[in-house]
Design a protein around this motif. Structure first.
Motif, PDB file in Angstrom:
ATOM      1  N   TYR A  47     -16.430  -1.153   8.125  1.00 21.05           N
ATOM      2  CA  TYR A  47     -15.810   0.250   6.906  1.00 21.05           C
ATOM      3  C   TYR A  47     -16.857   1.720   7.120  1.00 21.05           C
ATOM      4  O   TYR A  47     -16.865   2.244   6.637  1.00 21.05           O
ATOM      5  N   ASN A  56      -1.462   3.329  10.644  1.00 22.72           N
ATOM      6  CA  ASN A  56      -2.948   3.209  11.475  1.00 22.72           C
ATOM      7  C   ASN A  56      -3.149   2.494  12.672  1.00 22.72           C
ATOM      8  O   ASN A  56      -2.692   1.364  12.618  1.00 22.72           O
ATOM      9  N   TYR A  62       0.609  -1.425  -0.093  1.00 16.51           N
ATOM     10  CA  TYR A  62       0.202   0.156   0.019  1.00 16.51           C
ATOM     11  C   TYR A  62       0.867   1.366  -0.105  1.00 16.51           C
ATOM     12  O   TYR A  62       0.979   2.473  -0.768  1.00 16.51           O
ATOM     13  N   ALA A  80      -2.681  -3.339   4.716  1.00 18.17           N
ATOM     14  CA  ALA A  80      -3.416  -2.286   5.196  1.00 18.17           C
ATOM     15  C   ALA A  80      -2.496  -1.182   5.164  1.00 18.17           C
ATOM     16  O   ALA A  80      -0.934  -1.063   4.861  1.00 18.17           O
ATOM     17  N   ASP A  81      -2.716  -0.391   5.767  1.00 14.98           N
ATOM     18  CA  ASP A  81      -2.014   1.602   6.102  1.00 14.98           C
ATOM     19  C   ASP A  81      -1.333   1.235   7.502  1.00 14.98           C
ATOM     20  O   ASP A  81      -2.293   0.948   8.663  1.00 14.98           O
ATOM     21  N   LEU A 104     -10.481   1.246   0.059  1.00 14.95           N
ATOM     22  CA  LEU A 104     -10.757   0.511   1.321  1.00 14.95           C
ATOM     23  C   LEU A 104     -11.557  -0.686   0.616  1.00 14.95           C
ATOM     24  O   LEU A 104     -10.577  -2.237   1.283  1.00 14.95           O
ATOM     25  N   GLU A 110     -10.231   0.955   8.198  1.00 15.30           N
ATOM     26  CA  GLU A 110      -8.689   0.248   8.004  1.00 15.30           C
ATOM     27  C   GLU A 110      -8.981  -0.862   7.798  1.00 15.30           C
ATOM     28  O   GLU A 110      -8.051  -2.281   8.006  1.00 15.30           O
TER      29      GLU A 110
END
Length: 360
Positions: A217, A95, A3, A91-92, A22, A238
């Motif tokens: 979400y 976060n 990502y 994933a970020d 997402l 996330e």
């Protein structure tokens, strides 16, 4: 990881903007975890068989289970590997919610691994003693929930009652920590108790995990959360990547765990997955919805509590054997019938849980 790479590549080609969505990364999380499971699974099963890490079976249980003796177990490690790798890829990683759920999954997995190791490698039938197991589960849960309280806003500390539009209860630190503790530890042990038949625990885990991904979400999106009347929790969306990875890894594991199972999950998988469901539900403020959607886990746990209480108080058993799935087996239900009917119940309960989004 990928990502963040895509973030840099956006400067060179705008098509990489798709990785900012997402939903797209959630789908990639499902597929990546599924592929990892298919690739790693056969080799892991061979290794477990080679080292004779096989299931032990109680003599007082259903006689059909005697043929399961020696089936490789601790296969839940496959799920953990697939979920963690897939989540880290898509994933970020800035976060905090992502790191919290990975930490819970991994730490409860370690507790389960120690329990399995003592039972299967050290040949100690009691495994990790219950008091030590609950102690470490409690320590981890309390530390995690206390951290979440510290970083949360006042609006994120409300206890949500589904269906009722404005039914929220502000939580102080003690109530917040107690609820989080019971949700995480209770969910962990409930999934572990349910994991007694081929595929019985993993598909409900997949379905509940997927539904929690939907809640995450929607809660992370200010427009959807406002429209649906659910708490808006910035950044929690996330978690759809983690939930997607759980769905993919769970389906991949089910490929090998379906009746008749080639491998069992073991405590390393069951304790970790249950705790992960609990902490995700807690972070998106849907503890009661988890109770509804995880109804199969709840009734399995309640059956054990009732059985133990009844025997200690009256000397009589309510069920022929607990958890509940063994009761039905001893009443003559074939194992596949028990499994599929429990799956059907979970489908219905998950739909009821999702319906609470709109019924307010």
């Amino acid at each position: 990881m990928l990502y963040h790479l895509a973030e840099h590549l956006q400067k060179l080609y705008s098509g990489f903007n798709v990785f900012g969505y997402l939903t797209f990364r959630g789908i990639l999380g499902v597929l990546t975890a599924l592929i990892i499971s298919f690739i790693v699974g056969p080799g892991m099963i061979r290794k477990l068989s080679m080292y004779k890490i096989g299931q032990t079976v109680r003599n007082d249980g259903p006689q059909t289970h005697l043929t399961k003796a020696g089936t490789p177990t601790m296969g839940g490690a496959l799920i953990l590997v697939a979920v963690i790798v897939s989540t880290l890829l898509w994933a970020d990683l800035r976060n905090r919610y992502v790191w919290v759920v990975i930490g819970v999954l991994l730490s409860f997995g370690i507790i389960g691994w120690v329990d399995d190791y003592k039972k299967l490698i050290k040949r100690d039938p009691k495994g990790l003693r219950a008091k030590y197991k609950y102690f470490w589960q409690s320590v981890i849960a309390i530390v995690v929930v206390a951290y979440l309280f510290h970083v949360s806003t006042v609006a994120e500390r409300e206890f949500i009652v589904p269906v009722f539009k404005h039914a929220t209860i502000p939580l102080g630190m003690l109530a917040y920590v107690l609820i989080g503790y019971f949700v995480i530890v209770g969910s962990s042990n409930a999934v572990n108790l349910t994991d007694g038949l081929d595929g019985l625990a993993i598909l409900p885990t997949v379905m509940v995990g997927g539904a929690l991904g939907v809640f995450a979400y929607l809660s992370g999106n200010v427009n959807f959360s406002h429209y649906l009347g659910i708490p808006h929790i910035p950044g929690v969306g996330e978690l759809i990547i983690f939930c997607g990875a759980l769905v993919g890894a769970g389906l991949g594991f089910l490929w090998f765990n379906t009746y008749p199972a080639q491998v069992f999950m073991g405590d390393v998988g069951a304790l970790a997955l249950g705790a992960a469901l609990g902490v995700v539900a807690f972070m998106v403020r849907q503890e009661l919805v988890l109770f509804i959607m995880g109804g199969v886990f709840v009734m399995e746990t309640v059956s054990v509590i009732l059985q133990v209480a009844s025997f200690k108080l009256t000397g009589r058993r309510i069920f022929r054997m607990a958890p509940l799935h063994h009761h039905f087996e001893l009443n003559g239900w074939p194992e596949p019938r028990v499994i599929v009917r429990f799956w059907i119940i979970t489908v219905i309960l998950v739909l009821v849980g999702l319906a609470t989004l709109k019924v307010r």
